[in-house]
Write an enzyme that holds these catalytic residues in place. Structure first.
Site, PDB file in Angstrom:
ATOM      1  N   TYR A 194      18.737  28.662  11.632  1.00 12.63           N
ATOM      2  CA  TYR A 194      17.563  29.380  12.128  1.00 12.63           C
ATOM      3  C   TYR A 194      17.450  29.266  13.645  1.00 12.63           C
ATOM      4  O   TYR A 194      17.614  28.182  14.214  1.00 12.63           O
ATOM      5  CB  TYR A 194      16.284  28.815  11.517  1.00 12.63           C
TER       6      TYR A 194
ATOM      7  N   LYS B 186       0.854  -1.201   0.000  1.00  7.85           N
ATOM      8  CA  LYS B 186       0.000   0.000   0.000  1.00  7.85           C
ATOM      9  C   LYS B 186       0.885   1.244   0.000  1.00  7.85           C
ATOM     10  O   LYS B 186       2.097   1.147   0.256  1.00  7.85           O
ATOM     11  CB  LYS B 186      -0.911  -0.021   1.231  1.00  7.85           C
TER      12      LYS B 186
HETATM   13  C1  PLP Z   1      -0.408  -2.101   6.673  1.00  7.93           C
HETATM   14  C2  PLP Z   1      -0.977  -3.373   7.136  1.00  7.93           C
HETATM   15  C3  PLP Z   1      -0.149  -4.478   7.356  1.00  7.93           C
HETATM   16  C4  PLP Z   1       1.348  -4.434   7.241  1.00  7.93           C
HETATM   17  O1  PLP Z   1       1.896  -3.896   8.414  1.00  7.93           O
HETATM   18  P1  PLP Z   1       3.482  -3.815   8.626  1.00  7.93           P
HETATM   19  O2  PLP Z   1       3.617  -3.370  10.024  1.00  7.93           O
HETATM   20  O3  PLP Z   1       3.978  -2.815   7.647  1.00  7.93           O
HETATM   21  O4  PLP Z   1       4.021  -5.170   8.370  1.00  7.93           O
HETATM   22  C5  PLP Z   1      -0.757  -5.684   7.714  1.00  7.93           C
HETATM   23  N1  PLP Z   1      -2.096  -5.772   7.849  1.00  7.93           N
HETATM   24  C6  PLP Z   1      -2.913  -4.715   7.656  1.00  7.93           C
HETATM   25  C7  PLP Z   1      -4.382  -4.891   7.818  1.00  7.93           C
HETATM   26  C8  PLP Z   1      -2.385  -3.482   7.304  1.00  7.93           C
HETATM   27  O5  PLP Z   1      -3.197  -2.437   7.121  1.00  7.93           O
END
Ligand code: PLP
Length: 349
Positions: free
Chosen positions: A244, A37
């Site tokens: 800054y 994702k």
């Molecule tokens: C994003 C997600 C994962 C993966 O999580 P990681 O900590 O990046 O391994 C797994 N299951 C669901 C439902 C997610 O939304």
């Protein structure tokens, strides 16, 4: 030096090595869903599919556009992990052969119309209280609780094995499991869970951040290098202030290098003094406030440091976690927030 640019170099060989490390922690028959994702956590969706299609068993995404892009490039299972909400969306799932998650009773009426045509993952809320069906609502999903579908949940504290919520969630998941046919497939673990609770791997694990090297586990390596070049060097006396707000005052004569990169590239503005970077294979530190396009680092102790040298903000040799731990950030956020202007390079696709 030609016109400098900040660069993101992604090495897919390192991602594949990380996947081997993940697999070593899993029972042989357990399937690995690569979570890609958010543009593969900033690692480029399409190239990641190309690079990983031979070494994972399926893909997890959130946005449907991402699911359909994957389908153009792979025949492997794809799961839309946050569900869909219209008949148009279900029709496209059918057309592209994409699985989806049901996590709420409100999805039930529409999903029922598709229950014979699509594969569903039924997500139960075991204690995270974000998404998921309550255990006492599970019987309403009876027609979905069949062998071709998967029962899933998500852990809130997988990265902290001491937290008691883990036990509660496992026990609630077992309770749900006992209510269903017992021949459905099961999926519980994300990356941290794979390393902390391998006994709960079951049929599918869903791993994102570990593939990219964003959690702390031996042999996992940050697969992206974020770097830019030094465009100026200041020789300062004792008692001079830097950047800054003049946040830092030198305690001794110092050499400060100015790196062509800042928060507009995706580097966290809140980075404190002492945040590590690497210059010419030497560890160096951020000193003074990060600005939009520039970062100042202390190179007093680095021999022969000169304009044009590269400064790594994170890399396989300097875990992204060095940066996140000191600054109370998470690797997920830094990886997904790299800005468009950073020049990309992809190795070993
Ligand atoms: C994003 C997600 C994962 C993966 O999580 P990681 O900590 O990046 O391994 C797994 N299951 C669901 C439902 C997610 O939304």
């Amino acid at each position: 030096m030609i016109q400098p640019n900040s660069e993101l170099v992604i090495d897919y060989e390192l991602v594949r090595n990380n996947i081997q490390v993940i697999r070593k922690n899993l029972p042989k028959e357990c399937k690995l869903m690569g979570v890609i994702k958010s543009n593969a956590y900033g690692h480029d969706l399409e190239k990641t599919i190309q690079a990983l299609d031979g070494v994972i068993d399926g893909y997890g995404v959130v946005r449907l556009e991402e699911a359909f892009k994957i389908r153009n490039a792979s025949v492997k299972p794809i799961l839309a992990m946050q569900g869909v909400y219209s008949s148009d969306a279900y029709d496209s799932l059918k057309q592209h052969n994409v699985w989806s998650v049901i996590h709420s009773i409100s999805q039930l009426p529409l999903a029922k119309q598709y229950q014979d045509d699509l594969t569903f993952w039924i997500k139960v809320n075991t204690g995270m209280n974000r998404l998921g069906i309550r255990l006492d609502e599970l019987e309403k999903f009876e027609s979905f609780l069949k062998d071709s579908n998967t029962l899933m949940t998500h852990l809130a504290c997988a990265d902290n094995p001491e937290d008691e919520l883990n036990k509660t969630q496992f026990s609630n998941f077992d309770q749900a499991w006992n209510q269903v046919t017992n021949t459905m497939q099961r999926s519980v673990l994300n990356s941290a869970g794979i390393f902390n609770f391998p006994d709960h791997a079951y049929d599918w694990v869903r791993s994102g951040i570990a593939m990219y090297g964003g959690i702390d586990y031996p042999d996992l390596k940050t697969a992206m290098t974020f770097r830019s070049q030094i465009i100026s060097i200041q020789s300062l006396d004792e008692n001079e202030r830097i950047g800054y707000g003049g946040r830092v005052t030198t305690k001794a004569p110092s050499k400060i290098a100015i790196v062509y990169c800042g928060y507009a590239d995706g580097f966290p503005q809140i980075a404190i003094d002492g945040t590590s970077v690497i210059v010419n294979s030497h560890l160096s530190q951020i000193i003074g406030r990060v600005s939009m396009d520039l970062i100042s680092i202390d190179v007093t102790e680095i021999p022969d440091c000169k304009i044009g040298d590269w400064c790594e903000l994170w890399s396989p040799d300097l875990s992204i976690l060095e940066n996140t731990k000191k600054n109370h950030l998470i690797s997920y956020e830094l990886m997904t927030k790299m800005s468009q202007r950073v020049k990309r390079q992809y190795l070993n696709i």
